[in-house]
Design an enzyme around this catalytic site. Sequence first.
Site, PDB file in Angstrom:
ATOM      1  N   ASP A   1     -32.941 -31.575 -35.805  1.00 47.68           N
ATOM      2  CA  ASP A   1     -32.181 -30.372 -35.592  1.00 47.68           C
ATOM      3  C   ASP A   1     -31.156 -31.037 -34.314  1.00 47.68           C
ATOM      4  O   ASP A   1     -31.515 -31.691 -33.471  1.00 47.68           O
ATOM      5  CB  ASP A   1     -32.827 -29.269 -35.183  1.00 47.68           C
TER       6      ASP A   1
ATOM      7  N   ASP B   1     -26.760 -27.243 -35.458  1.00 47.25           N
ATOM      8  CA  ASP B   1     -26.971 -26.116 -34.958  1.00 47.25           C
ATOM      9  C   ASP B   1     -25.166 -25.423 -34.847  1.00 47.25           C
ATOM     10  O   ASP B   1     -24.519 -26.240 -34.273  1.00 47.25           O
ATOM     11  CB  ASP B   1     -27.689 -26.252 -33.668  1.00 47.25           C
TER      12      ASP B   1
ATOM     13  N   GLU C   1     -25.191 -25.337 -39.807  1.00 50.22           N
ATOM     14  CA  GLU C   1     -25.314 -23.929 -39.613  1.00 50.22           C
ATOM     15  C   GLU C   1     -23.841 -23.337 -39.272  1.00 50.22           C
ATOM     16  O   GLU C   1     -23.519 -23.495 -38.073  1.00 50.22           O
ATOM     17  CB  GLU C   1     -26.403 -23.662 -38.574  1.00 50.22           C
TER      18      GLU C   1
ATOM     19  N   HIS D   1     -35.978 -19.931 -38.852  1.00 51.82           N
ATOM     20  CA  HIS D   1     -36.759 -19.465 -37.522  1.00 51.82           C
ATOM     21  C   HIS D   1     -36.035 -18.259 -36.905  1.00 51.82           C
ATOM     22  O   HIS D   1     -36.463 -17.677 -36.005  1.00 51.82           O
ATOM     23  CB  HIS D   1     -36.956 -20.620 -36.543  1.00 51.82           C
ATOM     24  N   ASP D   2     -34.916 -17.935 -37.480  1.00 55.30           N
ATOM     25  CA  ASP D   2     -34.116 -16.781 -36.840  1.00 55.30           C
ATOM     26  C   ASP D   2     -34.160 -15.439 -37.788  1.00 55.30           C
ATOM     27  O   ASP D   2     -33.570 -14.577 -37.234  1.00 55.30           O
ATOM     28  CB  ASP D   2     -32.607 -17.144 -36.715  1.00 55.30           C
TER      29      ASP D   2
HETATM   30  O1  TEU Z   1     -28.482 -20.012 -34.147  1.00 56.64           O
HETATM   31  C1  TEU Z   1     -27.042 -19.346 -34.332  1.00 56.64           C
HETATM   32  C2  TEU Z   1     -27.042 -18.092 -33.757  1.00 56.64           C
HETATM   33  O2  TEU Z   1     -25.650 -17.753 -33.751  1.00 56.64           O
HETATM   34  C3  TEU Z   1     -27.971 -17.312 -33.714  1.00 56.64           C
HETATM   35  O3  TEU Z   1     -27.881 -16.478 -32.366  1.00 56.64           O
HETATM   36  C4  TEU Z   1     -27.993 -16.217 -34.486  1.00 56.64           C
HETATM   37  O4  TEU Z   1     -26.917 -15.516 -34.595  1.00 56.64           O
HETATM   38  C5  TEU Z   1     -29.248 -15.265 -34.280  1.00 56.64           C
HETATM   39  O5  TEU Z   1     -30.319 -15.799 -34.304  1.00 56.64           O
HETATM   40  C6  TEU Z   1     -29.441 -14.312 -35.442  1.00 56.64           C
HETATM   41  O6  TEU Z   1     -29.600 -13.032 -34.944  1.00 56.64           O
HETATM   42  C7  TEU Z   1     -28.740 -21.178 -33.675  1.00 56.64           C
HETATM   43  C8  TEU Z   1     -30.378 -21.385 -33.727  1.00 56.64           C
HETATM   44  O7  TEU Z   1     -30.473 -21.408 -35.112  1.00 56.64           O
HETATM   45  C9  TEU Z   1     -31.081 -20.353 -32.879  1.00 56.64           C
HETATM   46  O8  TEU Z   1     -32.445 -20.483 -32.614  1.00 56.64           O
HETATM   47  C10 TEU Z   1     -30.421 -20.846 -31.631  1.00 56.64           C
HETATM   48  O9  TEU Z   1     -30.977 -19.579 -30.548  1.00 56.64           O
HETATM   49  C11 TEU Z   1     -28.910 -20.608 -31.199  1.00 56.64           C
HETATM   50  O10 TEU Z   1     -28.433 -21.590 -32.355  1.00 56.64           O
HETATM   51  C12 TEU Z   1     -28.388 -21.385 -29.942  1.00 56.64           C
HETATM   52  O11 TEU Z   1     -28.846 -22.674 -30.134  1.00 56.64           O
END
Ligand code: TEU
Length: 541
Positions: free
Chosen positions: A98, A199, A241, A315-316
């Site tokens: 990542d 990311d 992403e 993971h989100d």
């Molecule tokens: O996520 C991108 C992001 O915009 C997240 O805040 C996403 O919108 C949210 O999780 C959905 O509700 C990436 C990563 O995958 C996330 O884990 C990180 O927190 C974020 O970037 C910041 O690096």
Amino acid sequence: MDNKWWKKSVIYQIYPKTFQDTNGDGIGDIPGIIAHLDYLEELGIDAIWLSPVYCSPQEDNGYDISDYQDIDPIFGSLNDMDRLIAEAKKHHIRIIMDLVLNHTSDEHFWFQEALKGKDNPYHDYYVWRDGVEGCPPNDLTASFGGSIWQWVPELGQYYMHQFSTKQPDLNWSNPKLRQALYDMINWWIDRGIEGFRLDVIDHVGKVPDEKIMVNGPKLHDYIREMSASTFGKAGLVSVGETWSATPETALLYSNPDGSEMSMVFQFEHICLDQDPDGTKWDLRPLPLLQFKEVMNKWQTELHGKGWNSLFWDNHDLPRIVSRWGNDSEEYREVSAKMLATLLHGMEGTPYVYQGEELGMTNIPLPSSIDAYKDVETMHAYRVLKARGWSEEKILQSLCAKCRDNARTPMQWNDGPQAGFTTGTPWMPVIPNYTTINAASQVHDEDSVFSYYKKLIHLRKETPVMVDGAFEMLLPEDEEIFAYHRTDDSQTLTVICNFYGNERRIDADSLVPKGSRLLLSNYKDMEGADLLRPYEARMYLK
Ligand code: TEU
Ligand code: CA
């Protein structure tokens, strides 16, 4: 068909903090991943996308990096990482790392230097604006709370952060910063890393003064420059992403000439079960017809000209079986298998998020906010409170959507702490681990695990699954998701009953004569025209 390995592959995402702990501190680690390579090889996956293991104060579980070129001691050492790369190779598994390039931790050396003064060589690695306290340059708000501008009295300046205050944004308009990032990426490539997940990569071209956060005017130039200097030059896989992606921009990102990335994650389908004018916390049921339209659009518009990634979970995101399947005892397995069939039959590279292959569920509705830990969840709680929502309504919404759902320990067996740790896990194990766990599924032919294994193998043996053209069947049907994939010699038919009611279909009109049943989530068919709750079938001719 071209020979890019990732077009025939399935990628498995590991969130290291909750995969496997080996030293009893309650936190998953790299040796824990090495310990499960046999399991992953058995499942049949080709690569691991490893969520961040770099040094980090863990404000955002590693998405706040304080040293890109070292491993956080909670996860192990660089030695462990080298061992993981080497051992995975023996299991025919590639490691994809990542890359968090939009921001660092405020504890990164670059930011610490930047704070020392406007003329420090690292100051321009970040985004600063002169100002006076209490008057930020604009009213944009950060994802994890407050203004995107954070005041630093010593400098008389604000720095910009799109996520938490501990995640200052990097200044991509500085060529020195970009070069430093490329050098770091190449350092990992030299160590044996075979791909990258980027990311929030659609954010790096931001123009804060014009309130442009995604799709900035220089974005594609930056990505092309990075690719040509790093992973693209090395011929490695890359996945961006991009919450903002449309089919049009995805065709740029995943241009088959390899000038940008191999593919992107797009989230249009993921946002359909929320109020279109609200946030993800404003729940609404998934509108199936709209979902079908969105999937159809992505499948057809990228065919032959770009490349999709396919995913339900990461993971989100909350767990798909709890979200769009049915996690009751009666239907959990069958609905998990239906959703897997629906997704894996499509064109693109499927991603499986740890535990999805076991049908792991969301955290049950908690009685208090204390059940959760994530920085985004905590922020949402405060925002929804301020909106006047009742405690009950807030908890229901968080329960359905919060990121903590994906971050509970992997359920390995029915022993203490689901076999995740001998200590106290940093996130509680979901109580259903006594029935939902890997040990009980690996050798069971009928398990969700075995079903994923079959789907993963089918993709390797069935060319039409890789490059067949997609055609939606029954587009107006409000309960059934069915499609064809067709190439010069084969037709794949996928029929899924999305809900818990029985349904009649006219199988002859959907399934070409001479097809054979490849896979189904029910043991024996009760007549081709009857679909039982969540029944899914895959045919090949
Ligand atoms: O996520 C991108 C992001 O915009 C997240 O805040 C996403 O919108 C949210 O999780 C959905 O509700 C990436 C990563 O995958 C996330 O884990 C990180 O927190 C974020 O970037 C910041 O690096
Ligand atoms: Ca540990």
